[in-house]
Scaffold this active site. Structure first.
Site, PDB file in Angstrom:
ATOM      1  N   LYS A  54       0.839  -1.207   0.000  1.00 10.96           N
ATOM      2  CA  LYS A  54       0.000   0.000   0.000  1.00 10.96           C
ATOM      3  C   LYS A  54       0.871   1.252   0.000  1.00 10.96           C
ATOM      4  O   LYS A  54       0.625   2.199  -0.740  1.00 10.96           O
ATOM      5  CB  LYS A  54      -0.928   0.003   1.220  1.00 10.96           C
ATOM      6  CG  LYS A  54      -2.135  -0.912   1.039  1.00 10.96           C
ATOM      7  CD  LYS A  54      -2.882  -1.170   2.337  1.00 10.96           C
ATOM      8  CE  LYS A  54      -3.958  -2.239   2.089  1.00 10.96           C
ATOM      9  NZ  LYS A  54      -4.538  -2.762   3.335  1.00 10.96           N
ATOM     10  N   GLN A  98      -5.284  -1.293   9.456  1.00 11.21           N
ATOM     11  CA  GLN A  98      -5.152  -2.643   8.906  1.00 11.21           C
ATOM     12  C   GLN A  98      -5.766  -3.673   9.864  1.00 11.21           C
ATOM     13  O   GLN A  98      -5.427  -3.711  11.045  1.00 11.21           O
ATOM     14  CB  GLN A  98      -3.656  -2.945   8.665  1.00 11.21           C
ATOM     15  CG  GLN A  98      -3.378  -4.273   8.019  1.00 11.21           C
ATOM     16  CD  GLN A  98      -3.867  -4.363   6.575  1.00 11.21           C
ATOM     17  OE1 GLN A  98      -3.703  -3.436   5.787  1.00 11.21           O
ATOM     18  NE2 GLN A  98      -4.484  -5.484   6.233  1.00 11.21           N
ATOM     19  N   ASP A 121     -11.777   2.738   3.678  1.00  7.45           N
ATOM     20  CA  ASP A 121     -12.150   1.325   3.628  1.00  7.45           C
ATOM     21  C   ASP A 121     -13.671   1.159   3.580  1.00  7.45           C
ATOM     22  O   ASP A 121     -14.174   0.074   3.272  1.00  7.45           O
ATOM     23  CB  ASP A 121     -11.615   0.591   4.873  1.00  7.45           C
ATOM     24  CG  ASP A 121     -10.451  -0.336   4.544  1.00  7.45           C
ATOM     25  OD1 ASP A 121     -10.283  -0.669   3.353  1.00  7.45           O
ATOM     26  OD2 ASP A 121      -9.732  -0.721   5.479  1.00  7.45           O
TER      27      ASP A 121
END
Ligand code: NDP
Length: 292
Positions: A54, A98, A121
């Site tokens: 990422k 995460q 997200d």
């Protein structure tokens, strides 16, 4: 019949190229550089790999990346403090924590502490609710990537019979919502579903997000169907999806491979969401082709 391969790796590379162009244009026209903060707690090796890629791809598209690595022993209030600081930081347009978090941390509380406009997200309750009610939302990256691949392959999805296998909050449910908002006829299957093979045989679109290697059998696939395999299962034979690829490929019209299918789309869509979040916070129109 051998199915066409849906090349998610190539599609994602093209998408990142378009994002990079729009990032450059935004910087030139408005002096704004989108920023993405990624928070990693603990030493889960798979998570560490994701966070590294990422970071690399954030830089490649010209965005600013901020990586925060915290020890396994991090206390809930320290993590919430960091999220609050990132919420308040104008250089940060997207925040990703995460998952999974170490077991002593309250994942739901941490996710919902993220400012909804920075929730790239799409996991906060507000964005999930907006998606479910047809309002402008930040959409979870993996289902958004699947939708882009489906649209690219099939064009309009209205009226198509779609089966989503899996009902998780991060893949199955938002995937079903997106397909519904495209006016597909959507069935959501899960571990208590009866006659999954029968449901599968009716479906023109199958999205498998089960987490079981080669679970969906070739004999379940309707001839010519489009099969999107979200599964990432580490086995002795390497990475395999949730679909028996070799058998399904003989029946389907098109299928995503694992690896090289949905996986690369997820990070590309994270960057897409970061650009969208940046545009929205500055009152600019949504970027071209990056939202549902
Ligand atoms: P979850 O474990 O959260 O959900 C799995 C779902 O599959 C559940 O809804 C479960 O049903 C259902 N299921 C389990 N067994 C069966 C069965 N026998 N028949 C029908 N349904 C069943 O997984 P995720 O949604 O998080 O992930 C799914 C897969 O996708 C995993 O392999 C994961 O690694 C991968 N993944 C890939 C990503 C990518 O970037 N490509 C991103 C995210 C995930 P029930 O609810 O009844 O338990």
């Amino acid at each position: 019949m051998t199915a066409d391969l849906i090349d998610g790796k190539a599609f994602a590379a093209g998408l990142r190229g378009r994002i990079a162009e729009q990032v450059a244009a935004m910087r030139q026209a408005h002096g704004i550089t989108p920023g993405l903060a990624v928070v990693l707690v603990g030493e889960d090796p798979a998570s560490a790999v994701y966070v590294r890629s990422k970071g690399r791809m954030t830089a490649e598209v010209g965005m600013q990346g901020f990586t925060h690595r915290l020890p396994n022993t991090t206390a809930q209030h320290d993590l919430l403090d960091l999220v609050a600081r990132l919420n308040a930081d104008a250089a940060v347009n997207g925040i990703l924590v995460q998952l999974p978090l170490p077991a002593h941390l309250d994942e739901i509380a941490v996710i919902n502490a993220i400012a909804p406009e920075k929730d790239v997200d799409g996991f906060t309750v507000l964005n999930a609710g907006r998606l479910a009610t047809g309002q402008r939302a930040m959409v979870p990256c993996t289902p958004l990537g699947c939708l882009m691949l489906l649209r690219d392959r099939l064009g309009a999805l209205a009226g198509r019979d779609a089966l989503v296998i899996g009902r998780s909050n991060i893949v199955g449910k938002p995937m079903a919502q997106l397909l519904l908002s495209e006016s597909a006829t959507v069935t959501v299957a899960h571990s208590r579903t009866r006659d999954l093979p029968g449901l599968c045989r009716r479906a023109e679109i199958v999205v498998a997000a089960v987490g079981r290697p080669s679970f969906v059998q070739g004999s379940w696939i309707r001839p010519g169907a489009t099969v999107i395999d979200v599964g990432i299962n580490r086995t002795d034979e390497g990475l395999v999806g949730d679909v028996d690829f070799a058998a399904a490929r003989e029946v389907a019209g098109a299928i995503t491979p694992v690896p090289g299918g949905v996986g690369p789309m997820t990070i590309a869509c994270l960057l897409a969401n970061t650009l969208t979040a940046t545009a929205r916070v500055h009152g600019l129109p949504d970027p071209e082709g990056l939202t549902p």
